[in-house]
Design an enzyme around this catalytic site. Structure first.
Site, short mmCIF file in Angstrom:
data_model
loop_
_atom_site.label_atom_id
_atom_site.label_comp_id
_atom_site.label_asym_id
_atom_site.label_seq_id
_atom_site.Cartn_x
_atom_site.Cartn_y
_atom_site.Cartn_z
N LYS A 33 -2.20 -19.27 3.08
CA LYS A 33 -3.08 -19.54 4.36
C LYS A 33 -2.82 -18.81 5.64
CE LYS A 33 -0.86 -21.31 7.42
NZ LYS A 33 0.13 -20.79 8.16
N HIS A 69 2.11 -24.50 2.24
CA HIS A 69 3.56 -24.96 1.96
C HIS A 69 3.83 -26.45 2.54
CE1 HIS A 69 4.93 -23.38 5.88
NE2 HIS A 69 6.25 -23.91 5.47
N LYS A 76 6.45 -29.95 0.70
CA LYS A 76 7.59 -30.66 0.93
C LYS A 76 8.08 -32.08 0.49
CE LYS A 76 7.14 -28.38 5.62
NZ LYS A 76 8.40 -27.83 6.14
N ASP A 116 -3.32 -21.11 12.69
CA ASP A 116 -2.09 -21.18 11.86
C ASP A 116 -1.63 -22.35 11.33
OD1 ASP A 116 0.28 -19.74 11.04
OD2 ASP A 116 1.25 -20.32 12.83
N LYS A 122 4.80 -23.31 19.85
CA LYS A 122 5.88 -22.48 19.74
C LYS A 122 6.62 -22.61 21.07
CE LYS A 122 4.49 -20.67 15.81
NZ LYS A 122 5.04 -20.72 14.57
N HIS A 156 -1.85 -26.82 7.96
CA HIS A 156 -0.94 -27.73 7.56
C HIS A 156 -1.17 -29.04 8.26
CE1 HIS A 156 1.34 -24.43 6.45
NE2 HIS A 156 1.93 -24.04 7.84
N GLU A 173 7.70 -26.63 17.70
CA GLU A 173 8.64 -25.61 17.25
C GLU A 173 9.70 -25.08 18.39
OE1 GLU A 173 7.30 -23.63 13.47
OE2 GLU A 173 5.76 -23.49 14.68
N ARG A 209 0.89 -1.12 -0.01
CA ARG A 209 -0.13 -0.10 0.05
C ARG A 209 1.04 1.24 0.02
NH1 ARG A 209 -3.78 -2.49 3.86
NH2 ARG A 209 -5.36 -3.54 2.66
C1 BG6 Z 1 3.80 -21.25 8.78
C2 BG6 Z 1 3.27 -21.00 10.12
O1 BG6 Z 1 2.98 -21.55 7.79
O2 BG6 Z 1 4.70 -22.44 9.07
C3 BG6 Z 1 4.42 -20.62 11.05
O3 BG6 Z 1 2.74 -19.30 9.79
C4 BG6 Z 1 5.26 -21.81 11.16
O4 BG6 Z 1 4.08 -20.28 12.44
C5 BG6 Z 1 5.89 -22.30 9.78
O5 BG6 Z 1 6.48 -21.62 11.99
C6 BG6 Z 1 6.55 -23.53 9.85
O6 BG6 Z 1 6.82 -24.13 8.73
P1 BG6 Z 1 8.22 -24.51 8.15
O7 BG6 Z 1 8.09 -25.78 7.47
O8 BG6 Z 1 8.85 -23.38 7.11
O9 BG6 Z 1 9.23 -24.44 9.35
#
Ligand code: BG6
Length: 481
Positions: free
Chosen positions: A157, A187, A191, A244, A335, A249, A225, A56
């Protein structure tokens, strides 16, 4: 997925203008810009392309600044150094434009100029690396400015924040883009090791015959994580770990584990099977869920002092179909946990008659598990019991392992985002989520969103709140190993 059956499939997309909304944001910096440069280095970008970063007006930057930030991003997060003729050629393709939702801005001019520079008929791929709340305004602006025409669009997402908002997003997108041009990205589906679940199951007579309730007693999908929310307080407060990570995922990974064999790996049959899995999952009952919040989360910038947002979720779901009836799927992610891992554990039934004493193994995990580590570069370990050498018939834990780097050349691996951006340029939707699948995921999530269990505080560096044991009892959570 780039079709495994079609050896002559070209991996070089047609010429493209790539338009990146959210170009000054975290995702662009960490994944998208370094990923595009890696694709360029790997020779997988089109012969001619232009990349236009967009924001923006109030956060717009100059092309010079964009190039300098891209350089820093590749230095920090890329797999290739930004140097030499390769970097200079890539950098030349980068420019910056601004666009507000009301249609003001210089984006249309920038796209026209880029298309003229390319010459011929360049395709257009628009990537919305922006939070869910920003998507509708941008899509409507794309429609009214005409930039939607003939364009493909990548949406990030989480796709919406609940069923109603996902339906509304799907409705607005459908007014501007044909479904065949919509790429909803998750994503994890890019993988290598997640795609390999399909190879493992459907290319090997060793596994598929036992891939059902007669042989499998539980499945655990675990993505702890070590990272905290890494400064994403504002995003996280709107989203939380359930939206999230779980309604995205983890459920997608579950679908790859649970699906029936598709007729082929083309987009329609593959996504039909994924949709059937989601149809078979019972809506998640709040009493099967533990929400946690790490100690100190409320002190993070952008987080409310009394925040009820979860940074950890553990839950149990069931897939109600003949293959999986009665097999619990345990999902856990959070997390600031003890370890950073991405693991699927498939636990097999014990033999009916136990002819070997295993009392000496009490308290240890002893075999009967297939463990897929799906963080790149990825590995699979089969844990089983074996006879220990010596005169006695005494068993001990043993493991058979597959590691990508032992069997294949992994130097040219594509990271998940790179793989998916390439697939979107090629127009292949197989590894992207479909509107019906997304809406069903929100239906599955609805009882928890409507009636969330209270958040329980857990210590940073732990495995989450102790109460998660009740979700898996009489089983136990397997710690990744
Ligand atoms: C993202 C989340 O989509 O995936 C994050 O928003 C997360 O919170 C991340 O840490 C993990 O994905 P990767 O595989 O890239 O570690």
């Amino acid at each position: 997925m780039t079709s495994p059956t079609n050896e002559s499939h070209s991996f070089t997309p047609a010429d493209h203008v790539f338009v990146l909304f959210g170009a000054t944001g975290d995702l662009a910096k960490r994944k998208i810009i370094p990923g595009l440069f890696h694709l360029a280095v790997a020779g997988l970008l089109p012969k001619k392309y232009r990349i236009i970063g967009v924001a923006r007006k109030d956060s717009a930057i100059s092309t010079k600044e964009f190039r300098s930030r891209a350089y820093d991003a590749v230095c920090q997060f890329g797999s290739n150094k930004p140097e030499g003729p390769m970097w200079r050629a890539f950098e030349e393709t980068l420019s910056f434009a601004w666009a507000n939702d009301d249609g003001t801005g210089n984006l249309v001019d920038a796209v026209t100029r880029a298309e003229e520079e390319i010459g011929g008929s360049a395709e257009r791929l628009i990537h919305l690396a922006v939070p869910p709340s920003a998507v509708i305004g941008i899509v409507e602006m794309l429609g009214s400015s005409g930039l939607n025409r003939e364009s493909k669009i990548i949406c990030e997402k989480p796709f919406g924040v609940d069923l109603a908002s996902a339906q509304e997003l799907n409705r607005v997108i459908a007014t501007c883009f044909d479904e065949s041009r919509v790429f909803r990205i998750d994503h994890f589906l890019g993988k290598e090791s997640i795609d390999n679940i399909l190879a493992l199951r459907f290319a090997n007579g060793l596994f598929e015959p036992v891939w059902n309730r007669n042989h499998i007693s539980y499945v655990q999908i675990d993505v702890p994580e070590k990272l905290t929310i890494e400064g994403r307080g504002a995003f996280f407060e709107q989203t939380g770990t359930f939206r999230d990570m779980v309604v995205t995922h983890l459920l997608q990974v579950l679908a790859f584990i649970a699906m029936e064999q598709p007729l082929s790996f083309d987009a329609k049959p593959l996504r039909d099977e994924i949709a059937k899995v989601f149809q078979s999952i019972r809506p998640i009952e709040p009493h099967c869920v533990v929400r946690g919040q790490y100690d100190g989360y409320r002190d993070e910038a952008g987080v409310a002092p009394d925040s009820q947002t979860e940074t950890f979720v553990a839950l149990r779901v069931h897939v109600e179909n003949p293959r999986w009836k009665g097999v619990p799927f345990y999902l856990r992610t959070g997390k600031s946990m003890a370890e950073g891992r991405q693991v699927v554990t498939v636990g097999f039934n014990e033999p009916v008659i136990k002819m070997f004493p295993v009392d000496h193994l009490e308290g240890q995990r002893h075999g009967n598990e297939l463990v897929t580590d799906f963080a790149d570069p990825g590995s699979i370990h089969t844990h089983f019991l074996a006879k220990q050498p010596g005169p006695q018939m005494r068993l001990g834990p043993a493991v058979m392992s597959f590691r990508y780097e032992d069997s294949f050349r992994t130097a040219n691996n594509l990271e998940a985002y790179e793989h998916l951006i390439l697939e979107a340029m090629l127009g292949n939707q197989a590894l992207f989520t479909r509107s019906d699948g997304i809406e069903r995921q929100w239906e599955i999530a609805a009882p928890v969103l409507e009636n969330p269990p209270p958040v329980e505080v857990y210590a940073q560096g732990s495995w989450g709140p102790a109460s998660i044991e009740r979700i898996v009892s009489p089983n136990r959570w397997s710690l990744p190993r």
